[in-house]
Design a protein around this motif. Structure first.
Motif, PDB file in Angstrom:
ATOM      1  N   SER A 238      -4.433 -13.418   6.637  1.00  0.00           N
ATOM      2  CA  SER A 238      -5.559 -13.142   7.536  1.00  0.00           C
ATOM      3  C   SER A 238      -5.281 -11.969   8.480  1.00  0.00           C
ATOM      4  O   SER A 238      -6.186 -11.488   9.147  1.00  0.00           O
ATOM      5  CB  SER A 238      -5.888 -14.397   8.342  1.00  0.00           C
ATOM      6  N   ASP A 239      -4.041 -11.502   8.545  1.00  0.00           N
ATOM      7  CA  ASP A 239      -3.732 -10.332   9.378  1.00  0.00           C
ATOM      8  C   ASP A 239      -4.019  -9.019   8.657  1.00  0.00           C
ATOM      9  O   ASP A 239      -3.938  -7.948   9.245  1.00  0.00           O
ATOM     10  CB  ASP A 239      -2.249 -10.340   9.783  1.00  0.00           C
ATOM     11  N   LEU A 240      -4.306  -9.119   7.365  1.00  0.00           N
ATOM     12  CA  LEU A 240      -4.587  -7.918   6.578  1.00  0.00           C
ATOM     13  C   LEU A 240      -6.083  -7.858   6.302  1.00  0.00           C
ATOM     14  O   LEU A 240      -6.639  -8.767   5.681  1.00  0.00           O
ATOM     15  CB  LEU A 240      -3.788  -7.973   5.260  1.00  0.00           C
ATOM     16  N   GLY A 241      -6.719  -6.786   6.761  1.00  0.00           N
ATOM     17  CA  GLY A 241      -8.163  -6.655   6.528  1.00  0.00           C
ATOM     18  C   GLY A 241      -8.414  -6.065   5.148  1.00  0.00           C
ATOM     19  O   GLY A 241      -7.690  -5.176   4.713  1.00  0.00           O
ATOM     20  N   GLY A 242      -9.430  -6.570   4.470  1.00  0.00           N
ATOM     21  CA  GLY A 242      -9.825  -6.004   3.179  1.00  0.00           C
ATOM     22  C   GLY A 242      -8.920  -6.393   2.030  1.00  0.00           C
ATOM     23  O   GLY A 242      -8.231  -7.404   2.095  1.00  0.00           O
ATOM     24  N   SER A 278      -1.212   6.753   3.168  1.00  0.00           N
ATOM     25  CA  SER A 278      -0.403   6.332   4.305  1.00  0.00           C
ATOM     26  C   SER A 278      -1.251   5.618   5.363  1.00  0.00           C
ATOM     27  O   SER A 278      -2.383   6.014   5.627  1.00  0.00           O
ATOM     28  CB  SER A 278       0.249   7.577   4.896  1.00  0.00           C
ATOM     29  N   GLY A 279      -0.689   4.558   5.932  1.00  0.00           N
ATOM     30  CA  GLY A 279      -1.343   3.852   7.031  1.00  0.00           C
ATOM     31  C   GLY A 279      -2.420   2.869   6.606  1.00  0.00           C
ATOM     32  O   GLY A 279      -3.167   2.353   7.431  1.00  0.00           O
ATOM     33  N   CYS A 280      -2.503   2.600   5.289  1.00  0.00           N
ATOM     34  CA  CYS A 280      -3.553   1.700   4.819  1.00  0.00           C
ATOM     35  C   CYS A 280      -3.085   0.252   4.710  1.00  0.00           C
ATOM     36  O   CYS A 280      -3.846  -0.604   4.254  1.00  0.00           O
ATOM     37  CB  CYS A 280      -4.072   2.160   3.470  1.00  0.00           C
ATOM     38  N   GLY A 281      -1.847  -0.006   5.081  1.00  0.00           N
ATOM     39  CA  GLY A 281      -1.410  -1.404   5.118  1.00  0.00           C
ATOM     40  C   GLY A 281      -0.564  -1.853   3.936  1.00  0.00           C
ATOM     41  O   GLY A 281      -0.493  -3.047   3.667  1.00  0.00           O
ATOM     42  N   LYS A 282       0.110  -0.914   3.269  1.00  0.00           N
ATOM     43  CA  LYS A 282       0.974  -1.308   2.148  1.00  0.00           C
ATOM     44  C   LYS A 282       2.125  -2.174   2.652  1.00  0.00           C
ATOM     45  O   LYS A 282       2.397  -3.241   2.105  1.00  0.00           O
ATOM     46  CB  LYS A 282       1.537  -0.074   1.433  1.00  0.00           C
ATOM     47  N   SER A 283       2.792  -1.683   3.701  1.00  0.00           N
ATOM     48  CA  SER A 283       3.933  -2.443   4.230  1.00  0.00           C
ATOM     49  C   SER A 283       3.467  -3.791   4.772  1.00  0.00           C
ATOM     50  O   SER A 283       4.106  -4.821   4.544  1.00  0.00           O
ATOM     51  CB  SER A 283       4.627  -1.658   5.340  1.00  0.00           C
ATOM     52  N   LEU A 284       2.348  -3.777   5.458  1.00  0.00           N
ATOM     53  CA  LEU A 284       1.804  -5.024   6.006  1.00  0.00           C
ATOM     54  C   LEU A 284       1.494  -6.010   4.880  1.00  0.00           C
ATOM     55  O   LEU A 284       1.783  -7.200   4.982  1.00  0.00           O
ATOM     56  CB  LEU A 284       0.536  -4.705   6.819  1.00  0.00           C
ATOM     57  N   ALA A 285       0.922  -5.500   3.783  1.00  0.00           N
ATOM     58  CA  ALA A 285       0.582  -6.369   2.651  1.00  0.00           C
ATOM     59  C   ALA A 285       1.834  -7.062   2.113  1.00  0.00           C
ATOM     60  O   ALA A 285       1.814  -8.259   1.808  1.00  0.00           O
ATOM     61  CB  ALA A 285      -0.089  -5.558   1.554  1.00  0.00           C
ATOM     62  N   ASP A 335      10.663  -0.309  -0.086  1.00  0.00           N
ATOM     63  CA  ASP A 335       9.645   0.520   0.547  1.00  0.00           C
ATOM     64  C   ASP A 335       9.854   1.966   0.097  1.00  0.00           C
ATOM     65  O   ASP A 335      10.982   2.426  -0.015  1.00  0.00           O
ATOM     66  CB  ASP A 335       9.801   0.414   2.070  1.00  0.00           C
ATOM     67  N   GLU A 336       8.777   2.650  -0.127  1.00  0.00           N
ATOM     68  CA  GLU A 336       8.818   4.047  -0.537  1.00  0.00           C
ATOM     69  C   GLU A 336       9.816   4.257  -1.671  1.00  0.00           C
ATOM     70  O   GLU A 336      10.772   5.004  -1.570  1.00  0.00           O
ATOM     71  CB  GLU A 336       9.102   4.922   0.678  1.00  0.00           C
ATOM     72  N   ILE A 337       9.551   3.566  -2.741  1.00  0.00           N
ATOM     73  CA  ILE A 337      10.468   3.545  -3.886  1.00  0.00           C
ATOM     74  C   ILE A 337      10.664   4.940  -4.472  1.00  0.00           C
ATOM     75  O   ILE A 337      11.691   5.236  -5.069  1.00  0.00           O
ATOM     76  CB  ILE A 337       9.973   2.530  -4.947  1.00  0.00           C
ATOM     77  N   ILE A 413      -9.655  -8.061  13.347  1.00  0.00           N
ATOM     78  CA  ILE A 413      -8.259  -8.519  13.442  1.00  0.00           C
ATOM     79  C   ILE A 413      -7.594  -7.950  14.695  1.00  0.00           C
ATOM     80  O   ILE A 413      -7.001  -8.683  15.492  1.00  0.00           O
ATOM     81  CB  ILE A 413      -7.466  -8.101  12.177  1.00  0.00           C
ATOM     82  N   HIS A 414      -7.728  -6.644  14.880  1.00  0.00           N
ATOM     83  CA  HIS A 414      -6.971  -6.022  15.981  1.00  0.00           C
ATOM     84  C   HIS A 414      -7.608  -6.273  17.349  1.00  0.00           C
ATOM     85  O   HIS A 414      -6.892  -6.366  18.343  1.00  0.00           O
ATOM     86  CB  HIS A 414      -6.743  -4.537  15.696  1.00  0.00           C
ATOM     87  N   LEU A 415      -8.935  -6.402  17.390  1.00  0.00           N
ATOM     88  CA  LEU A 415      -9.572  -6.732  18.672  1.00  0.00           C
ATOM     89  C   LEU A 415      -9.210  -8.154  19.083  1.00  0.00           C
ATOM     90  O   LEU A 415      -8.909  -8.420  20.246  1.00  0.00           O
ATOM     91  CB  LEU A 415     -11.097  -6.559  18.578  1.00  0.00           C
ATOM     92  N   GLY A 439      -6.303   1.903   8.422  1.00  0.00           N
ATOM     93  CA  GLY A 439      -6.046   0.739   9.279  1.00  0.00           C
ATOM     94  C   GLY A 439      -5.169   1.075  10.467  1.00  0.00           C
ATOM     95  O   GLY A 439      -5.401   0.608  11.587  1.00  0.00           O
ATOM     96  N   ALA A 440      -4.132   1.884  10.214  1.00  0.00           N
ATOM     97  CA  ALA A 440      -3.195   2.217  11.283  1.00  0.00           C
ATOM     98  C   ALA A 440      -3.918   3.014  12.374  1.00  0.00           C
ATOM     99  O   ALA A 440      -3.665   2.825  13.572  1.00  0.00           O
ATOM    100  CB  ALA A 440      -2.028   3.021  10.716  1.00  0.00           C
ATOM    101  N   GLU A 441      -4.834   3.893  11.964  1.00  0.00           N
ATOM    102  CA  GLU A 441      -5.572   4.701  12.945  1.00  0.00           C
ATOM    103  C   GLU A 441      -6.538   3.831  13.751  1.00  0.00           C
ATOM    104  O   GLU A 441      -6.713   4.045  14.955  1.00  0.00           O
ATOM    105  CB  GLU A 441      -6.322   5.828  12.229  1.00  0.00           C
ATOM    106  N   ILE A 442      -7.137   2.879  13.088  1.00  0.00           N
ATOM    107  CA  ILE A 442      -8.046   1.964  13.806  1.00  0.00           C
ATOM    108  C   ILE A 442      -7.251   1.182  14.858  1.00  0.00           C
ATOM    109  O   ILE A 442      -7.655   1.076  16.018  1.00  0.00           O
ATOM    110  CB  ILE A 442      -8.750   1.007  12.819  1.00  0.00           C
ATOM    111  N   GLU A 443      -6.086   0.682  14.427  1.00  0.00           N
ATOM    112  CA  GLU A 443      -5.234  -0.065  15.364  1.00  0.00           C
ATOM    113  C   GLU A 443      -4.878   0.828  16.565  1.00  0.00           C
ATOM    114  O   GLU A 443      -4.944   0.413  17.717  1.00  0.00           O
ATOM    115  CB  GLU A 443      -3.965  -0.540  14.651  1.00  0.00           C
ATOM    116  N   GLN A 444      -4.527   2.067  16.266  1.00  0.00           N
ATOM    117  CA  GLN A 444      -4.129   3.005  17.315  1.00  0.00           C
ATOM    118  C   GLN A 444      -5.298   3.318  18.262  1.00  0.00           C
ATOM    119  O   GLN A 444      -5.119   3.411  19.478  1.00  0.00           O
ATOM    120  CB  GLN A 444      -3.586   4.301  16.672  1.00  0.00           C
TER     121      GLN A 444
END
Ligand SMILES: Nc1ncnc2c1ncn2[C@@H]1O[C@H](COP(=O)(O)OP(=O)(O)OP(=O)(O)O)[C@@H](O)[C@H]1O
Ligand SMILES: [Mg+2]
Length: 498
Positions: A238-242, A278-285, A335-337, A413-415, A439-444
Motif C-alpha cells: 500500500s506504500d507503492l502507488g500504481g 529513474s524515481g518511479c519506485g523501482k527500489s521501493l517496489a 540494484d542497478e544490475i 500515500i505521501h499526503l 513518484g520521487a518528484e511528487i514526494e519531493q
C-alpha cells in the motif's frame, strides 16, 4: 584466479573435518571470523584420535601454543621453515598470511614445498583470511573452504545458551524461536552475541517483539560493511502507488516460499527484473516484496563488489552468491544490475564484468536454493539482450512514469504520510497539474510545500502544492528524447507494470 568455492552448506565444521580426513595438508579458510574459525579448528582437533594441538601464528605474536611462544618464528619464512621441519603433528593456523604470500615468490615456493613436507604427517597448515588472494601456482595444492556465516546449527545452541543466561529458561514457543533464529541469520557469531546480550539486557523475559529490535540492529550492522545489506521490512504494497499489474503478479506468488507450497511440488519463481525511468519506485517496489512475501531482503551492493575491498570482483561476487544461498529462503535485491554487466558493452573493467555476468547467469540457471532475485535497472540500453533472455527471470517489468490515476494514488500515500486529511485536497487537479512527474518528484513537491506551510505557521493546503508544482519542471520534460528511447526499448522486451 578461479578456484571453485566449496560452500560450507550444510555445516562448516563438517566440511573442514572432511578436508582433514581426506588429508589435505594446506587449507585456505575464507572468513571474517578468526575467533570462530579458531574455535572450529580447536573443536575438530580435540575430536581427532589422537587429538591434535592447535598452533596459532600472526605477524605480531609469532607462533604460539596456548600461552607458550615458539622462539624465532616471527616472520613468515621462519614460521614456514619451522612447520616444515618440526616432527610435531598439529594444526598450524596462520592469520593474515595472504599478505605475506602476495608478490613473494620465496614464500609461494615454500608453501608448495610445505604441501609435500606435511602430507600424511598429521600436520595441517591453515591460512585464515577474509579475502581470497592466492597466486596461481598454489591453486592445485591449496584446498579452499569458505566459512559462511553461522547457520541454524550454530545459532540455535547460542540462542539457548544466552536465553538461559538472561532469563533462566529457554524459549518454549517453537515458532518464536524459529523466527528469532532466522532473524539472526546474516550476522557473524560475535555480532549475534552482542546483539542478543544488548537486547536481552534488563528485560524480564523473552517476548516475540524482540525480533523486530533484532532486525533493526541487523540492518544497522550490515549497513556498515559487508556485501549483503539486510533491509528491514518497512514498506507494504500500500506504500507503492500504481503498478497494479506488478502488484498482482507479486500477490499471486506470495505464498510460494512456504513449506506447504514445497510439499505441493510448486516450482519456485527465480526472479524478477524491473527496469524503468529513474524515481518511479523501482527500489521501493523491491522493498515491498519483503513484507508481502514475509521473506528477509538482502541488498547486494555492486559498487562494493568492484571496490577491491573484497578481493577480485568476480571472487567477491561468487562469495556473495554463496552467502545468499546460505541465507535462503530470502530475497536478493541487486540494484542497478547494469553496473555489474556494463563492461560487456563498454569494456570498463571488461574482464571482471563479463565473468560476473557469466557467473550470474550460471547461478540463476542452476540455483536450487530458495532465493528470489529482484533486480532493478536504469540504463536499460546497456543490458545485453541475452541477459534478459537467458537471465531466467520469470518476468521483466517496465515501470513507466505514473499515469494520472496512479499520480492520485501517489499523492494520497505521501499526503497521508504527512498526516494530512486527504478530503481537503483535490486529487484530480493535483494529478492533472503533475503530468509527466515521477513518484520521487511528487514526494519531493509535497516535502517542499510542507516547508512553505510550516514557515507560514499554517497547515499544508492545495495552494502550497499548486504553487510548488507550477514552479518546478519535472526531469522527464528535459529528457523527452531519452524517455522516448527507453519506452520503445522497454516495451519490446518487458511488460508494463501498470
Ligand atoms: N509509485 C510510487 N508510489 C509511492 N511513492 C513513490 C512511487 N515512486 C516513487 N516514490 C517515492 O520516491 C522515492 C524514490 O523512489 P525509488 O528510489 O524507489 O525510485 P527508483 O525507480 O528506484 O529510482 P532510481 O532509478 O533513481 O533508483 C520512494 O522512496 C518513494 O517515496
Ligand atoms: Mg532505485
Amino acid at each position: 584466479m578461479s578456484i571453485p568455492i566449496k560452500s560450507n552448506r550444510p555445516n562448516a565444521v563438517e566440511r573442514l573435518r572432511k578436508a582433514i580426513i581426506s588429508q589435505y595438508p594446506l587449507l585456505y579458510l575464507l572468513s571474517w571470523e578468526e575467533d570462530r574459525v579458531e574455535r572450529m579448528v580447536s573443536s575438530i582437533a580435540r575430536s581427532l584420535n589422537p587429538p591434535l594441538q592447535v598452533y596459532i601464528w600472526s605477524i605480531s605474536q609469532g607462533l604460539t601454543l596456548g600461552n607458550e611462544a615458539i622462539p624465532d618464528t616471527g616472520n613468515a619464512l621462519a614460521v614456514l621453515e619451522y612447520i616444515i621441519k618440526t616432527p610435531t603433528p598439529g594444526f598450524y593456523l596462520l592469520k593474515d598470511f595472504h599478505r605475506e604470500v602476495e608478490g613473494n615468490p620465496v614464500i609461494t615456493r615454500r608453501l608448495r614445498d610445505a604441501y609435500y613436507a606435511l602430507k600424511d604427517r598429521g600436520k595441517f597448515l591453515c591460512l585464515v583470511s577474509p579475502i581470497l588472494s592466492l597466486p596461481e601456482e598454489l591453486k592445485k595444492e591449496i584446498y579452499l573452504i569458505e566459512i559462511l556465516l553461522p547457520g541454524d546449527d550454530e545459532i540455535a545452541p547460542l540462542v539457548d545458551y544466552l536465553t538461559n543466561r538472561h532469563f533462566k529458561t529457554t524459549i518454549t514457543d517453537e515458532e518464536a524461536k524459529r523466527s528469532l533464529i532466522n532473524g539472526l541469520k546474516g550476522l557473524t557469531f560475535s555480532e549475534i552475541q552482542h546483539v542478543l546480550n544488548g537486547i536481552f539486557y534488563g528485560k524480564p523475559a523473552f517476548s516475540p517483539d524482540i525480533i523486530d529490535q533484532i532486525l533493526l540492529e541487523k540492518e544497522q550492522i550490515t549497513k556498515k560493511d559487508g556485501l549483503l545489506e539486510f533491509i528491514f521490512p518497512r514498506y507494504r504494497t500500500s506504500d507503492l502507488g500504481g503498478y497494479a499489474t506488478l502488484k498482482n503478479w507479486l500477490k499471486k506468488r506470495s505464498h510460494l516460499f512456504t513449506r506447504e507450497a514445497e510439499v505441493a511440488g510448486i516450482s519456485l519463481p527465480k526472479g524478477l527484473l524491473m527496469m524503468g525511468i529513474s524515481g518511479c519506485g523501482k527500489s521501493l517496489a523491491v522493498k515491498t516484496i519483503s513484507s508481502l512475501w514475509n521473506l528477509p531482503l538482502f541488498r547486494l551492493d555492486m559498487s562494493n563488489i568492484f571496490s577491491g575491498g573484497y578481493g577480485a570482483p568476480e571472487n567477491a561476487f561468487r562469495r556473495a552468491l554463496a552467502a545468499v544461498d546460505a541465507l535462503s529462503p530470502c530475497l536478493l535485491w541487486i540494484d542497478e544490475i547494469e553496473t555489474g554487466i556494463v563492461g560487456v558493452k563498454e569494456g570498463a573493467q571488461g574482464g571482471s564484468t563479463t565473468r560476473i555476468f557469466a557467473t550470474f547467469l550460471t547461478w540463476m540457471q542452476e540455483k536450487d536454493s530458495m532465493v528470489f532475485v529482484a533486480a532493478t535497472a536504469n540504463r536499460i540500453d546497456l543490458l545485453p539482450a541475452e541477459f534478459i533472455r537467458k537471465g531466467r527471470f520469470d518476468q521483466v517489468f517496465f515501470l513507466d512514469l505514473p499515469t494520472e490515476e496512479e499520480r492520485k494514488q501517489i499523492f494520497t500515500i505521501h499526503l497521508q504520510r504527512k498526516g494530512c486529511d486527504i478530503m481537503k485536497f483535490d486529487l484530480v487537479t493535483l494529478a492533472k497539474t503533475s503530468e509527466a512527474w515521477n513518484g520521487a518528484e511528487i514526494e519531493q513537491a509535497i516535502e517542499t510545500a510542507s516547508i512553505e506551510a510550516y514557515n507560514e505557521h499554517v497547515p499544508l493546503t492545495m495552494m502550497h502544492l499548486i504553487k510548488t508544482l507550477s514552479q518546478t519542471i519535472p526531469l522527464s520534460r528535459t529528457m523527452t528524447e531519452q524517455i522516448k528511447m527507453i519506452r520503445t526499448w522497454a516495451l519490446q522486451r518487458a511488460i508494463n507494470a501498470s
